[in-house]
Write an enzyme that holds these catalytic residues in place. Structure first.
Site, PDB file in Angstrom:
ATOM      1  N   ARG A 108       5.132   8.998   5.357  1.00 25.78           N
ATOM      2  CA  ARG A 108       6.242   9.580   6.118  1.00 25.78           C
ATOM      3  C   ARG A 108       7.271  10.179   5.161  1.00 25.78           C
ATOM      4  O   ARG A 108       7.897  11.181   5.452  1.00 25.78           O
ATOM      5  CB  ARG A 108       6.894   8.517   6.993  1.00 25.78           C
ATOM      6  CG  ARG A 108       6.013   8.086   8.145  1.00 25.78           C
ATOM      7  CD  ARG A 108       6.781   7.229   9.126  1.00 25.78           C
ATOM      8  NE  ARG A 108       5.920   6.769  10.199  1.00 25.78           N
ATOM      9  CZ  ARG A 108       5.298   5.602  10.186  1.00 25.78           C
ATOM     10  NH1 ARG A 108       5.444   4.778   9.169  1.00 25.78           N
ATOM     11  NH2 ARG A 108       4.531   5.243  11.193  1.00 25.78           N
ATOM     12  N   ASP A 128       7.426   0.097  16.486  1.00 24.88           N
ATOM     13  CA  ASP A 128       6.835  -0.929  15.612  1.00 24.88           C
ATOM     14  C   ASP A 128       7.043  -2.325  16.224  1.00 24.88           C
ATOM     15  O   ASP A 128       6.165  -3.190  16.163  1.00 24.88           O
ATOM     16  CB  ASP A 128       7.507  -0.884  14.227  1.00 24.88           C
ATOM     17  CG  ASP A 128       7.714   0.541  13.758  1.00 24.88           C
ATOM     18  OD1 ASP A 128       7.086   0.949  12.773  1.00 24.88           O
ATOM     19  OD2 ASP A 128       8.502   1.267  14.409  1.00 24.88           O
ATOM     20  N   ARG A 167       4.544  -2.745  18.887  1.00 30.35           N
ATOM     21  CA  ARG A 167       3.211  -3.005  18.309  1.00 30.35           C
ATOM     22  C   ARG A 167       3.115  -4.465  17.880  1.00 30.35           C
ATOM     23  O   ARG A 167       2.091  -5.121  18.090  1.00 30.35           O
ATOM     24  CB  ARG A 167       2.985  -2.094  17.099  1.00 30.35           C
ATOM     25  CG  ARG A 167       2.707  -0.651  17.479  1.00 30.35           C
ATOM     26  CD  ARG A 167       2.690   0.264  16.276  1.00 30.35           C
ATOM     27  NE  ARG A 167       2.267   1.625  16.636  1.00 30.35           N
ATOM     28  CZ  ARG A 167       2.637   2.722  15.995  1.00 30.35           C
ATOM     29  NH1 ARG A 167       3.447   2.654  14.955  1.00 30.35           N
ATOM     30  NH2 ARG A 167       2.207   3.890  16.376  1.00 30.35           N
ATOM     31  N   HIS A 193      11.530   2.637   9.502  1.00 35.35           N
ATOM     32  CA  HIS A 193      10.338   2.914  10.304  1.00 35.35           C
ATOM     33  C   HIS A 193       9.333   3.490   9.311  1.00 35.35           C
ATOM     34  O   HIS A 193       9.326   4.686   9.042  1.00 35.35           O
ATOM     35  CB  HIS A 193      10.645   3.923  11.419  1.00 35.35           C
ATOM     36  CG  HIS A 193       9.404   4.481  12.065  1.00 35.35           C
ATOM     37  ND1 HIS A 193       8.511   3.702  12.760  1.00 35.35           N
ATOM     38  CD2 HIS A 193       8.898   5.737  12.098  1.00 35.35           C
ATOM     39  CE1 HIS A 193       7.512   4.452  13.191  1.00 35.35           C
ATOM     40  NE2 HIS A 193       7.718   5.691  12.798  1.00 35.35           N
TER      41      HIS A 193
HETATM   42  P1  NAD Z   1       3.836  18.857  16.600  1.00 41.32           P
HETATM   43  O1  NAD Z   1       3.434  19.645  15.426  1.00 41.32           O
HETATM   44  O2  NAD Z   1       2.884  18.668  17.739  1.00 41.32           O
HETATM   45  O3  NAD Z   1       5.185  19.482  17.210  1.00 41.32           O
HETATM   46  C1  NAD Z   1       6.273  19.850  16.439  1.00 41.32           C
HETATM   47  C2  NAD Z   1       6.989  20.967  17.178  1.00 41.32           C
HETATM   48  O4  NAD Z   1       8.196  21.265  16.467  1.00 41.32           O
HETATM   49  C3  NAD Z   1       6.179  22.269  17.255  1.00 41.32           C
HETATM   50  O5  NAD Z   1       6.090  22.701  18.615  1.00 41.32           O
HETATM   51  C4  NAD Z   1       6.977  23.250  16.388  1.00 41.32           C
HETATM   52  O6  NAD Z   1       6.910  24.587  16.864  1.00 41.32           O
HETATM   53  C5  NAD Z   1       8.380  22.674  16.542  1.00 41.32           C
HETATM   54  N1  NAD Z   1       9.297  23.092  15.473  1.00 41.32           N
HETATM   55  C6  NAD Z   1       9.073  23.105  14.142  1.00 41.32           C
HETATM   56  N2  NAD Z   1      10.166  23.553  13.484  1.00 41.32           N
HETATM   57  C7  NAD Z   1      11.102  23.808  14.426  1.00 41.32           C
HETATM   58  C8  NAD Z   1      12.432  24.282  14.379  1.00 41.32           C
HETATM   59  N3  NAD Z   1      13.022  24.582  13.215  1.00 41.32           N
HETATM   60  N4  NAD Z   1      13.095  24.433  15.544  1.00 41.32           N
HETATM   61  C9  NAD Z   1      12.514  24.140  16.729  1.00 41.32           C
HETATM   62  N5  NAD Z   1      11.249  23.683  16.834  1.00 41.32           N
HETATM   63  C10 NAD Z   1      10.553  23.523  15.708  1.00 41.32           C
HETATM   64  O7  NAD Z   1       4.302  17.444  16.020  1.00 41.32           O
HETATM   65  P2  NAD Z   1       4.408  16.063  16.840  1.00 41.32           P
HETATM   66  O8  NAD Z   1       3.108  15.346  16.754  1.00 41.32           O
HETATM   67  O9  NAD Z   1       5.021  16.346  18.172  1.00 41.32           O
HETATM   68  O10 NAD Z   1       5.441  15.261  15.912  1.00 41.32           O
HETATM   69  C11 NAD Z   1       6.811  15.619  15.874  1.00 41.32           C
HETATM   70  C12 NAD Z   1       7.567  14.706  14.942  1.00 41.32           C
HETATM   71  O11 NAD Z   1       7.602  13.377  15.465  1.00 41.32           O
HETATM   72  C13 NAD Z   1       6.920  14.573  13.546  1.00 41.32           C
HETATM   73  O12 NAD Z   1       7.915  14.554  12.560  1.00 41.32           O
HETATM   74  C14 NAD Z   1       6.226  13.226  13.612  1.00 41.32           C
HETATM   75  O13 NAD Z   1       6.028  12.648  12.339  1.00 41.32           O
HETATM   76  C15 NAD Z   1       7.229  12.467  14.444  1.00 41.32           C
HETATM   77  N6  NAD Z   1       6.747  11.208  15.054  1.00 41.32           N
HETATM   78  C16 NAD Z   1       7.595  10.168  15.003  1.00 41.32           C
HETATM   79  C17 NAD Z   1       7.238   8.943  15.530  1.00 41.32           C
HETATM   80  C18 NAD Z   1       8.209   7.798  15.445  1.00 41.32           C
HETATM   81  O14 NAD Z   1       7.861   6.657  15.741  1.00 41.32           O
HETATM   82  N7  NAD Z   1       9.451   8.056  15.035  1.00 41.32           N
HETATM   83  C19 NAD Z   1       5.972   8.778  16.117  1.00 41.32           C
HETATM   84  C20 NAD Z   1       5.117   9.883  16.171  1.00 41.32           C
HETATM   85  C21 NAD Z   1       5.507  11.091  15.606  1.00 41.32           C
END
Ligand code: NAD
Length: 317
Positions: free
Chosen positions: A93, A153, A156, A180
């Site tokens: 991450r 987490d 989980r 996280h």
């Molecule tokens: P994804 O690639 O499916 O979606 C990301 C979206 O962000 C895309 O639609 C993209 O066009 C958009 N984007 C990118 N830059 C942008 C900007 N400057 N302005 C507006 N939109 C923008 O990714 P995802 O699987 O949906 O994951 C999103 C985030 O969530 C990632 O950072 C991932 O690591 C995180 N995540 C966090 C957790 C958690 O527990 N915190 C769990 C799962 C995923």
């Protein structure tokens, strides 16, 4: 308690990828928000997602779903940031840090230009670093810039303990705190099942958890890696966790959740965002709990904070 704001419950989601849209779907099916705004760098994607969700409206509680620009933030109580590159196979991450810091630096001023006082709920990774960046850039009070932190987490952890004893996971209480990510801390010393300490529970059912602790730890800490290996991304459980936080805010539930928030001296930790059990209500975080931990847990929490602070420094914060 403050009054619930549920009558005017609007969430704007910036980033309509897998996480953003699984969350929007959870909000819609559970009736958590009355209005949902969708913003993405890829405008067509946000528009398509709004159309797809809108076609399901005859089956759910009334909700107004629109795609558009940052003006959608104007009357939103909560703006969720789910934009950014997601974790790739073999990538930690923290590897994502630089890329996603730049994205948050771009997005937050656009939100603030239309709404001076939203609750910003961060979910993009590395979530603790990005929450701190959003806090600094927005100038909002710390209680209003929070993250999904270790809520997932924690779930989980509870789920795996519940499987060990074949018991409803809702009766398992225990918390994952800190980052996280890789340095998170599973607080075994505070786990209880229906108010009964883990040690007493093991004794009562003649089933020790001790030999399985390390495996549970590994499965909690590495869950995202395992899922990403199999299906490239994780989104359903985090979407439900985000929905739970949203519900706590809109209904002013004062729920105890391990959201990420700014540390202001808890366990001697300052100037870093991480997760501890917090009460969450209509103003965001209303209280951060720093109850006694076992010595090794407290040390691990401080180590986690140190790692996060070093990572913040490496990107100029
Ligand atoms: P994804 O690639 O499916 O979606 C990301 C979206 O962000 C895309 O639609 C993209 O066009 C958009 N984007 C990118 N830059 C942008 C900007 N400057 N302005 C507006 N939109 C923008 O990714 P995802 O699987 O949906 O994951 C999103 C985030 O969530 C990632 O950072 C991932 O690591 C995180 N995540 C966090 C957790 C958690 O527990 N915190 C769990 C799962 C995923």
């Amino acid at each position: 308690m403050q009054k619930s704001t549920h009558q005017h419950s609007k969430v704007v989601i910036v980033g309509t990828g897998m996480v953003g849209m699984s969350y929007a779907y959870a909000l819609t099916t559970k009736g958590t928000a009355r209005e949902i705004g969708l913003i993405d760098r890829n405008q067509a994607r946000a528009e398509g997602e709004a159309m797809d969700l809108n076609h399901g409206l005859p089956f759910v509680k009334p909700v107004d779903i629109q795609a558009g620009g940052y003006e959608l933030c104007r009357d939103a109580q909560i703006v969720v940031i789910a934009a950014g590159a997601s974790q790739k196979q073999g990538e930690t991450r923290l590897d994502l840090t630089k890329r996603n810091v730049r994205i948050v630096e771009e997005i937050v001023p656009k939100i603030m230009a239309f709404n001076p006082d939203p609750i910003i709920l961060m979910v993009s990774n590395p979530v603790d670093i990005l929450t701190y960046v959003a806090l600094k850039i927005s100038g909002l009070r710390p209680e209003r810039v929070i993250s999904s932190g270790t809520v997932l987490d924690t779930m989980r952890f509870r789920y795996l303990i519940s499987r060990h004893y074949n018991i409803d996971s809702r009766n398992v209480h225990g918390y994952v705190i800190g980052e996280h990510g890789d340095s998170e801390v599973l607080v075994w010393s505070r786990v209880n099942i229906a108010g009964i300490s883990l040690m007493d529970w093991c004794r009562a059912c003649s089933k020790s958890i001790h030999p399985h602790k390390q495996q549970i730890e590994d499965n909690v800490r590495d869950a995202a890696y395992h899922i990403i290996e199999k299906k490239d991304a994780t989104y359903y459980a985090i979407a439900l966790a985000m929905n739970r936080i949203t519900e706590a805010i809109f209904l002013n539930q004062q729920s105890v959740l391990t959201v990420g928030t700014l540390m202001q001296g808890e366990y001697g930790i300052k100037d870093v965002c991480l997760s501890l059990p917090c009460t969450v209500g209509s103003g965001g975080v209303s209280h951060v709990f720093s109850n006694p931990l076992a010595d090794n847990e407290e040390k691990a929490l401080r180590d986690s904070a140190r790692i996060l602070r070093e990572n913040l420094a490496s990107v100029g914060y």
